[in-house]
Design an enzyme around this catalytic site. Structure first.
Site, PDB file in Angstrom:
ATOM      1  CG  ASP A  64      -0.229  -0.178   2.538  1.00 43.62           C
ATOM      2  OD1 ASP A  64       1.008  -0.357   2.532  1.00 43.62           O
ATOM      3  OD2 ASP A  64      -0.902  -0.164   3.583  1.00 43.62           O
ATOM      4  CG  HIS A  65       3.501   2.361   2.990  1.00 42.45           C
ATOM      5  ND1 HIS A  65       2.560   1.528   3.533  1.00 42.45           N
ATOM      6  CD2 HIS A  65       3.825   3.234   3.975  1.00 42.45           C
ATOM      7  CE1 HIS A  65       2.319   1.890   4.786  1.00 42.45           C
ATOM      8  NE2 HIS A  65       3.083   2.925   5.074  1.00 42.45           N
ATOM      9  CG  ASP A 119       2.223   1.284   9.364  1.00 40.07           C
ATOM     10  OD1 ASP A 119       2.820   1.646   8.328  1.00 40.07           O
ATOM     11  OD2 ASP A 119       1.483   2.056  10.016  1.00 40.07           O
ATOM     12  NE  ARG A 379       3.281   9.288  12.540  1.00 43.89           N
ATOM     13  CZ  ARG A 379       3.550   7.997  12.530  1.00 43.89           C
ATOM     14  NH1 ARG A 379       4.006   7.423  11.434  1.00 43.89           N
ATOM     15  NH2 ARG A 379       3.388   7.269  13.613  1.00 43.89           N
ATOM     16  CB  SER A 533       7.467   5.829  10.960  1.00 42.82           C
ATOM     17  OG  SER A 533       8.166   4.711  10.503  1.00 42.82           O
ATOM     18  NE  ARG A 535       9.864   5.641   8.182  1.00 38.09           N
ATOM     19  CZ  ARG A 535       9.470   6.897   7.942  1.00 38.09           C
ATOM     20  NH1 ARG A 535      10.349   7.859   7.878  1.00 38.09           N
ATOM     21  NH2 ARG A 535       8.208   7.190   7.741  1.00 38.09           N
TER      22      ARG A 535
HETATM   23  C1  MIC Z   1       4.229   6.239   8.367  1.00 39.54           C
HETATM   24  O1  MIC Z   1       3.057   6.587   8.460  1.00 39.54           O
HETATM   25  O2  MIC Z   1       5.195   6.942   8.736  1.00 39.54           O
HETATM   26  C2  MIC Z   1       4.529   4.873   7.783  1.00 39.54           C
HETATM   27  C3  MIC Z   1       5.187   5.077   6.493  1.00 39.54           C
HETATM   28  O3  MIC Z   1       3.342   4.171   7.590  1.00 39.54           O
HETATM   29  C4  MIC Z   1       5.421   4.136   8.785  1.00 39.54           C
HETATM   30  C5  MIC Z   1       5.984   2.905   8.270  1.00 39.54           C
HETATM   31  C6  MIC Z   1       7.204   3.113   7.439  1.00 39.54           C
HETATM   32  O4  MIC Z   1       7.998   3.982   7.700  1.00 39.54           O
HETATM   33  O5  MIC Z   1       7.356   2.349   6.508  1.00 39.54           O
HETATM   34  C7  MIC Z   1       4.768   3.843  10.131  1.00 39.54           C
HETATM   35  O6  MIC Z   1       3.894   4.553  10.547  1.00 39.54           O
HETATM   36  O7  MIC Z   1       5.206   2.921  10.830  1.00 39.54           O
HETATM   37 FE1  SF4 Z   2       0.068   4.757   5.148  1.00 36.13          FE
HETATM   38 FE2  SF4 Z   2       1.408   5.421   7.357  1.00 36.13          FE
HETATM   39 FE3  SF4 Z   2      -0.023   7.223   6.031  1.00 36.13          FE
HETATM   40 FE4  SF4 Z   2      -1.257   5.348   7.336  1.00 36.13          FE
HETATM   41  S1  SF4 Z   2       0.035   6.934   8.209  1.00 36.13           S
HETATM   42  S2  SF4 Z   2      -1.726   6.038   5.285  1.00 36.13           S
HETATM   43  S3  SF4 Z   2       0.114   3.613   7.066  1.00 36.13           S
HETATM   44  S4  SF4 Z   2       1.806   6.176   5.293  1.00 36.13           S
END
Ligand code: MIC
Ligand code: SF4
Length: 640
Positions: A64-65, A119, A379, A533, A535
């Site tokens: 999805d990313h 995630d 965010r 995140s 990550r």
């Molecule tokens: C995000 O919202 O920052 C992400 C991208 O979904 C991350 C995961 C990632 O960095 O791949 C998260 O929230 O964990």
């Molecule tokens: Fe995707 Fe993270 Fe954004 Fe949710 S917050 S939509 S999981 S990138």
């Protein structure tokens, strides 16, 4: 004395440890989810662990990313994840199917179970009455391999809701209110448990919006009871058999209680650059906007998008505004197409994206220089939208839609549209984007394209270490600061050497160089270091760049676990004034780090230039200490 809902589920799932806040416990992992930007690491780690079968009841690998396929890299990652999913017995969700959290809520979440996801917004499924926790990739890999998850037993904070929301006010405003009260670190070490009469007035997806953004409080997770509303949602999804009623006992005890009357809440906005920088929409006058983005795992449900379609129907988006909409799932998109709402959105001038994370993670739709962008996301960290000079404001779908029409931030309470949405009795479910693993999986192999590089593994901890402070940061540093993510970098999530060129780039442009010249070193942080995140690249890349220790005033939960998993030692100041005497580029020494860690002593830091010693400490479990001594979780798991 009665149990709260959190402890009821933890008790039912407990494998080891005592259910006492602060203790380390191990719980059964019934379900796991991964998404593609963290998933490649999870499946590389599963390969390294050498398992043949998952130990969970259900595991799903979502794409999805990284759905923008500007080169071969993302498509190679998808293929790799698909082949690993088939090999290990995991369901694969094809790109285009939707955002992992929305899909998991619709198709798989079950009240009373434990879900671990790679995630940070995994708590979305807490809206369904499950314990759903975001974790680093390696913890999820171990969850898949062993069916268990180690965690710090949380405290429980009860948010007691009364009243009901006024027209134009929505679940997003509720969680923004909670963020105003608690701040981005107010949830650390807590599960946020919602209860009270007000809960009954919130739909299941409203609840999921609230638990989703509980991640921004730093909470372990958030949870709502499972009740008639949960049942109605499961019936709609054709999953009534998954329903069980679950709530706290009447005399349950909590570590902290806050009360919110839903009727008192007004539309709110989180101003740049933090989700807890809250203001009433009505207090911000004449703010012209350039972009509106609706979607993300926070606000992309059927109800959210139907409200937006109702507001936009028969009207036109302001000429100076670019409105983009990314639905949460393919089922939602198809339902909007079938009931005419999609045509209303397009006729109003909206740009429709595929069902994915999209602009939320900077995968396209970066706004123009100095833009003001309103987003229904979770965010608004500086630069996350892909444009460093842009200001991102987080709002509800109602605020976003009325503002897109006016061209200015606008209070949706002044809009006349009837926002009552009748849910269909049955969701129009098509599960064809899910690929199920074959029954006979013998001989299946993973497929690795040229972009998939090995990940770094640490060495056993040495007796002592010394070197330079490569970087000193302030408070609330995010994982987006440590390892930025955007359309250009996301294709390299399985290529740590490439990512390392961009480490800490929102703060300094030469971190890699600093590290190369000094053969690695140390990082100093303020409070809540590593928020955001899950990550683990924010730990794996510093590991690759030979960062050995991070000393901070405090750490965010998932990032601290990721540092420990990679064998980077997260240490905390005993006297926070010592933060002031550690300067960038100072030489420091840890003369007895191994012995002190082994013997649970405070850790000595010698500041060479000042000829002075300070003490810092490691806060963690016995198991975590042993992991650090072994050089990280993988080495430790192999020793096991
Ligand atoms: C995000 O919202 O920052 C992400 C991208 O979904 C991350 C995961 C990632 O960095 O791949 C998260 O929230 O964990
Ligand atoms: Fe995707 Fe993270 Fe954004 Fe949710 S917050 S939509 S999981 S990138």
């Amino acid at each position: 004395m009665g149990l709260n809902l959190t402890y009821k589920i933890l008790k039912n799932s407990l494998l080891s440890g005592e259910l006492k806040a602060g203790n380390e416990i191990c719980v059964r992992t019934h379900q796991t989810l991964t998404q593609d930007s963290t998933g490649t690491m999870v499946y590389l780690q599963l390969e390294a662990l050498g398992i043949t079968n998952k130990k969970t009841e259900l595991s799903v690998a979502y794409i999805d990313h990284n759905t923008l396929q500007a080169g071969f890299e993302n498509a190679d990652d998808h293929e790799f994840i698909k082949s690993a999913a088939m090999k290990y017995g995991i369901i694969y969700s094809k790109p285009g199917n939707g955002i992992c959290h929305q899909l998991h809520l619709e198709r798989f979440a079950v009240p009373g179970k434990v879900l671990i996801g790679s995630d940070s917004h995994t708590p979305t499924c807490g809206g369904m009455g499950m314990i759903a926790i975001g974790a680093g990739g390696l913890d999820v890999a171990i969850g898949i391999a062993k069916g268990s998850y180690y965690m710090k037993c949380p405290k429980v904070l009860n948010v007691k809701l009364s009243g009901s929301l006024k027209k134009g006010v929505s679940a997003k405003d509720v969680i923004l209110k909670v963020l105003e009260i608690l701040s981005v670190k107010g949830g650390v070490d807590y599960v946020i448990e919602y209860s009270g009469e007000g809960v009954k007035s919130l739909s299941l997806t409203d609840r999921a919006t609230i638990t989703n953004m509980g991640a921004e409080l730093g909470a372990t997770t958030s949870i709502f009871p499972s009740d008639e509303i949960t049942k109605k949602f499961l019936v709609m999804q054709g999953r009534e058999n998954d329903y069980i009623e679950m709530s706290s006992d009447g005399d349950a005890i909590y570590d902290k209680v806050i009360e919110i009357n839903l009727s008192d809440i007004e539309p709110l906005v989180a101003k740049p650059h933090s989700p807890d920088n809250i203001e009433k929409v009505s207090n911000i006058k004449n703010m012209k906007i350039d972009q509106v983005a609706i979607g993300s795992c926070t606000n992309s449900s059927y109800t959210d998008l139907m409200k937006v379609a109702k507001i936009l129907k028969g009207k036109t988006v302001h000429p100076d505004v670019s409105l983009v909409i990314s639905p949460g799932s393919s089922n939602i998109l198809r339902m909007l197409a079938n009931n005419g709402a999609l045509a209303d959105l397009i006729s109003a001038g909206a740009r429709i994206l595929e069902a994915s994370c999209g602009p939320c993670i900077g995968m396209g739709q970066a706004p123009k220089t100095d833009a003001i962008s309103l987003r229904t996301f979770n965010r608004n960290f500086k630069g996350r939208c892909g444009t460093k000079s842009a200001d991102v404001y987080l709002v509800s779908p109602e605020t976003a839609a009325v503002s897109a029409l006016k061209g200015y931030l606008t209070n949706p309470m002044d809009d006349e549209t009837d926002l009552n949405i009748t849910l269909p009795e049955k969701f129009d479910v098509y599960d064809g984007y899910f690929i199920y693993p074959p029954k006979d999986r013998t001989g299946l192999e993973v497929v690795m394209g040229p972009n998939i590089k090995p990940f770094p593994i640490n060495k056993k901890l040495a007796n002592s270490t010394d070197g330079k402070i490569l970087l000193k940061t302030g408070d609330n540093i995010t994982t987006d600061d440590i390892m930025p993510s955007n359309a250009k970098l996301l294709p390299f999530r399985s290529n740590i050497p490439e990512l390392s060129k961009h480490c800490f780039n929102t703060i300094v442009d030469d971190f890699k160089n600093r590290s190369d010249i000094n053969d690695g070193g140390f990082v100093i942080g303020g409070d809540n270091y590593g928020q955001g995140s899950s990550r683990e690249h924010a730990a794996l890349v510093p590991l690759y760049l030979k960062v050995r220790v991070v000393i901070a005033k405090s750490f965010a939960r998932i990032h601290k676990a990721n540092l420990i998993n990679s064998g980077i030692i997260p240490l905390e100041f005993i006297d926070s004034n010592d933060y002031n005497i550690l300067n960038e580029f100072s030489n420091i020494q840890f003369p007895n780090i191994k012995m002190e860690l082994e013997n649970k002593r405070d850790i000595t830091v010698r500041i060479v230039d000042l000829n002075k010693e300070i003490k810092v400490l490691f806060r963690g479990s016995e198991r975590e200490r042993n992991m650090l001594l072994a050089g990280g979780a993988l080495n430790y798991a192999m020793e096991d």
